[in-house]
Structure formats: C-alpha cells, structure tokens
Design a protein around this motif. Structure first.
Motif, PDB file in Angstrom:
ATOM      1  N   SER A  61     -29.696  51.086  30.358  1.00  0.00           N
ATOM      2  CA  SER A  61     -29.488  52.522  30.180  1.00  0.00           C
ATOM      3  C   SER A  61     -30.468  53.069  29.157  1.00  0.00           C
ATOM      4  N   MET A  62     -30.709  54.366  29.258  1.00  0.00           N
ATOM      5  CA  MET A  62     -31.531  55.044  28.265  1.00  0.00           C
ATOM      6  C   MET A  62     -31.032  56.471  28.125  1.00  0.00           C
ATOM      7  N   LEU A  63     -31.423  57.074  27.024  1.00  0.00           N
ATOM      8  CA  LEU A  63     -31.067  58.456  26.734  1.00  0.00           C
ATOM      9  C   LEU A  63     -32.312  59.311  26.841  1.00  0.00           C
ATOM     10  N   LEU A  64     -32.194  60.435  27.501  1.00  0.00           N
ATOM     11  CA  LEU A  64     -33.252  61.433  27.530  1.00  0.00           C
ATOM     12  C   LEU A  64     -32.777  62.546  26.612  1.00  0.00           C
ATOM     13  N   ILE A  65     -33.584  62.873  25.610  1.00  0.00           N
ATOM     14  CA  ILE A  65     -33.159  63.808  24.572  1.00  0.00           C
ATOM     15  C   ILE A  65     -34.127  64.991  24.510  1.00  0.00           C
ATOM     16  N   TRP A  66     -33.587  66.164  24.745  1.00  0.00           N
ATOM     17  CA  TRP A  66     -34.349  67.399  24.581  1.00  0.00           C
ATOM     18  C   TRP A  66     -33.875  68.052  23.294  1.00  0.00           C
ATOM     19  N   ARG A  67     -34.807  68.468  22.468  1.00  0.00           N
ATOM     20  CA  ARG A  67     -34.483  69.167  21.226  1.00  0.00           C
ATOM     21  C   ARG A  67     -35.119  70.558  21.274  1.00  0.00           C
ATOM     22  N   PRO A  68     -34.357  71.585  20.903  1.00  0.00           N
ATOM     23  CA  PRO A  68     -34.932  72.928  20.914  1.00  0.00           C
ATOM     24  C   PRO A  68     -35.942  73.096  19.780  1.00  0.00           C
ATOM     25  N   PHE A  69     -36.799  74.066  19.926  1.00  0.00           N
ATOM     26  CA  PHE A  69     -37.771  74.419  18.889  1.00  0.00           C
ATOM     27  C   PHE A  69     -38.752  73.294  18.584  1.00  0.00           C
ATOM     28  N   THR A  70     -38.911  72.381  19.499  1.00  0.00           N
ATOM     29  CA  THR A  70     -39.806  71.243  19.302  1.00  0.00           C
ATOM     30  C   THR A  70     -40.751  71.159  20.491  1.00  0.00           C
ATOM     31  N   ASN A  71     -42.025  71.016  20.214  1.00  0.00           N
ATOM     32  CA  ASN A  71     -42.933  70.702  21.306  1.00  0.00           C
ATOM     33  C   ASN A  71     -42.608  69.284  21.743  1.00  0.00           C
ATOM     34  N   PRO A  72     -42.445  69.045  23.035  1.00  0.00           N
ATOM     35  CA  PRO A  72     -42.057  67.705  23.496  1.00  0.00           C
ATOM     36  C   PRO A  72     -43.008  66.629  22.959  1.00  0.00           C
ATOM     37  N   ARG A  73     -42.426  65.696  22.215  1.00  0.00           N
ATOM     38  CA  ARG A  73     -43.237  64.623  21.640  1.00  0.00           C
ATOM     39  C   ARG A  73     -43.314  63.413  22.555  1.00  0.00           C
ATOM     40  N   ARG A  74     -42.402  63.323  23.495  1.00  0.00           N
ATOM     41  CA  ARG A  74     -42.368  62.208  24.436  1.00  0.00           C
ATOM     42  C   ARG A  74     -42.299  60.855  23.717  1.00  0.00           C
ATOM     43  N   LEU A  75     -41.514  60.832  22.646  1.00  0.00           N
ATOM     44  CA  LEU A  75     -41.336  59.590  21.906  1.00  0.00           C
ATOM     45  C   LEU A  75     -40.564  58.597  22.756  1.00  0.00           C
ATOM     46  N   ILE A  76     -40.935  57.341  22.672  1.00  0.00           N
ATOM     47  CA  ILE A  76     -40.132  56.296  23.302  1.00  0.00           C
ATOM     48  C   ILE A  76     -39.665  55.388  22.178  1.00  0.00           C
ATOM     49  N   THR A  77     -38.349  55.375  21.973  1.00  0.00           N
ATOM     50  CA  THR A  77     -37.748  54.595  20.904  1.00  0.00           C
ATOM     51  C   THR A  77     -36.700  53.661  21.510  1.00  0.00           C
ATOM     52  N   THR A  78     -36.159  52.805  20.689  1.00  0.00           N
ATOM     53  CA  THR A  78     -35.102  51.898  21.136  1.00  0.00           C
ATOM     54  C   THR A  78     -33.948  51.932  20.155  1.00  0.00           C
ATOM     55  N   VAL A  79     -32.789  51.573  20.645  1.00  0.00           N
ATOM     56  CA  VAL A  79     -31.612  51.385  19.805  1.00  0.00           C
ATOM     57  C   VAL A  79     -30.813  50.242  20.423  1.00  0.00           C
ATOM     58  N   SER A  80     -30.309  49.390  19.579  1.00  0.00           N
ATOM     59  CA  SER A  80     -29.525  48.248  20.044  1.00  0.00           C
ATOM     60  C   SER A  80     -28.130  48.695  20.481  1.00  0.00           C
ATOM     61  N   LYS A  81     -27.690  48.175  21.598  1.00  0.00           N
ATOM     62  CA  LYS A  81     -26.319  48.422  22.063  1.00  0.00           C
ATOM     63  C   LYS A  81     -25.328  47.996  20.985  1.00  0.00           C
ATOM     64  N   HIS A  82     -25.625  46.891  20.319  1.00  0.00           N
ATOM     65  CA  HIS A  82     -24.719  46.384  19.278  1.00  0.00           C
ATOM     66  C   HIS A  82     -24.617  47.365  18.111  1.00  0.00           C
ATOM     67  N   THR A  83     -25.726  47.993  17.746  1.00  0.00           N
ATOM     68  CA  THR A  83     -25.709  48.995  16.678  1.00  0.00           C
ATOM     69  C   THR A  83     -24.849  50.178  17.092  1.00  0.00           C
ATOM     70  N   LEU A  84     -25.037  50.651  18.311  1.00  0.00           N
ATOM     71  CA  LEU A  84     -24.241  51.772  18.803  1.00  0.00           C
ATOM     72  C   LEU A  84     -22.749  51.423  18.835  1.00  0.00           C
ATOM     73  N   GLU A  85     -22.430  50.188  19.259  1.00  0.00           N
ATOM     74  CA  GLU A  85     -21.026  49.754  19.279  1.00  0.00           C
ATOM     75  C   GLU A  85     -20.428  49.766  17.876  1.00  0.00           C
ATOM     76  N   GLN A  86     -21.190  49.286  16.904  1.00  0.00           N
ATOM     77  CA  GLN A  86     -20.706  49.259  15.514  1.00  0.00           C
ATOM     78  C   GLN A  86     -20.491  50.669  14.977  1.00  0.00           C
ATOM     79  N   ILE A  87     -21.424  51.557  15.252  1.00  0.00           N
ATOM     80  CA  ILE A  87     -21.275  52.942  14.801  1.00  0.00           C
ATOM     81  C   ILE A  87     -20.065  53.579  15.471  1.00  0.00           C
ATOM     82  N   GLY A  88     -19.936  53.393  16.781  1.00  0.00           N
ATOM     83  CA  GLY A  88     -18.791  53.936  17.510  1.00  0.00           C
ATOM     84  C   GLY A  88     -17.473  53.426  16.966  1.00  0.00           C
ATOM     85  N   LYS A  89     -17.417  52.154  16.629  1.00  0.00           N
ATOM     86  CA  LYS A  89     -16.201  51.558  16.057  1.00  0.00           C
ATOM     87  C   LYS A  89     -15.883  52.194  14.705  1.00  0.00           C
TER      88      LYS A  89
END
Length: 181
Positions: free
Chosen positions: A141-169
């Motif tokens: 899975s991946m997230l597509l993120i649009w931010r207002p007032f920003t010229n599209p930077r087309r950044l490609i980043t990563t985040v660990s599923k485990h990190t997201l699980e810990q934050i969610g918990k």
C-alpha cells in the motif's frame, strides 16, 4: 504470471482501512471527511456514501480529507483528489495499492505532493461484512498526499507499517492526544 483476486465482487471495493492506520494518519493530518465510505466502514463522523457520489460533488470539509477509494477504479479518485485539494484548500490523502507501473500512478505524479510507500509488511484491510481483518493482501500500500498551497513536489518517501501500528496503538491508548499540523 498475474495473480487474480479471490475476493468476492460484492466485497471487493468495500474494505475498511484498519483503525490503527487511520489513527496514525489522523494524528498527522486531522481528518474531517471520509469521501468513500458507507455506514459500516466510515472512519470520520462526516462521510460520503456511494449514493452521495463523491466523484460528482465538492468535498467541502473543515479539515483534511481521507479516501480509501474503490481499487477497481482508482483514476477518477486521483483526479478528484487533486481538484478538491486545490478547490477546498485542504490536504487530501488517498490510500491506494502500491503499484507505480499503472497509468493512474503516472497521472497522480502530475499533481501529488507526496507518495508515501508503506514498507515492512502489507496492510490487512477489514472486511465490510464481518469486521474482521483479512490476511493475505497480495499487494503493498501507499499514500498519495495532496497539500494545498504547495507546488507539487512529487516526493517519494517511506514509512514502516510497524511505525504506523505503534503510533495508532498510542493514539488508541491515549498516549498521543493531539493532532499535529
């Protein structure tokens, strides 16, 4: 060899995002509106059902906009997310399958600010009928993120599923209480 989905056609587009994943992202973005939901899988108090037809209306919102679109037709959601982020002056986040080889991904790169790939495991979605997590997701899975007032930077980043699980918990247990914006 192409893997074919074994999911029933009636259920294919109705999977709920796991609450831990939504909570981890909600703490970052402050979601107010879920634009592709039903009364059983909505993650925001304000949501659009299929009958409300989010693709043919404005996504007026007091906060960021969340969308786990039907995976059978992602392109219209990509186009609408880009339009509505500009029009509503809100962040829009789409949770989509991680496949950079498809046409809708190339179209997203025209307008998206960030592509955030979820690494270290696949997201197990929640079955709309049973409320149980379904194991065996065949794609990442991946997230597509649009931010207002920003010229599209087309950044490609990563985040660990485990990190997201810990934050969610931590959100669920009250260790993290404030939305970071």
């Amino acid at each position: 060899m192409t893997l074919k989905s074994t999911t029933d056609a009636d259920d294919k587009d109705c999977w709920q995002t796991p609450v831990w994943l939504f909570d981890a992202l909600d703490i970052e973005f402050g979601f107010w509106l879920d634009v592709a939901a039903n009364k059983h899988n909505a993650l925001c108090t304000q949501f659009f059902t299929e009958e409300a037809n989010a693709l043919e209306r404005d996504w007026e919102s007091h906060g960021a906009i969340w969308c786990n679109p039907p995976y059978s037709k992602i392109l219209p959601w990509v186009e609408k997310a880009a339009e509505q982020s500009r029009k509503q002056h809100k962040a829009v986040v789409l949770l989509v399958l991680e496949d950079m080889s498809v046409g809708w991904f190339s179209k997203a790169l025209d307008t998206v600010d960030e592509v955030r790939v979820i690494t270290d495991g696949r997201v197990n979605f929640v079955h709309a009928g049973t409320g149980k997590e379904k194991k065996g997701n065949s794609k990442g899975s991946m997230l597509l993120i649009w931010r207002p007032f920003t010229n599209p930077r087309r950044l490609i980043t990563t985040v660990s599923k485990h990190t997201l699980e810990q934050i969610g918990k931590k959100v669920r247990t009250g260790e993290i209480l404030e939305v970071v914006q």
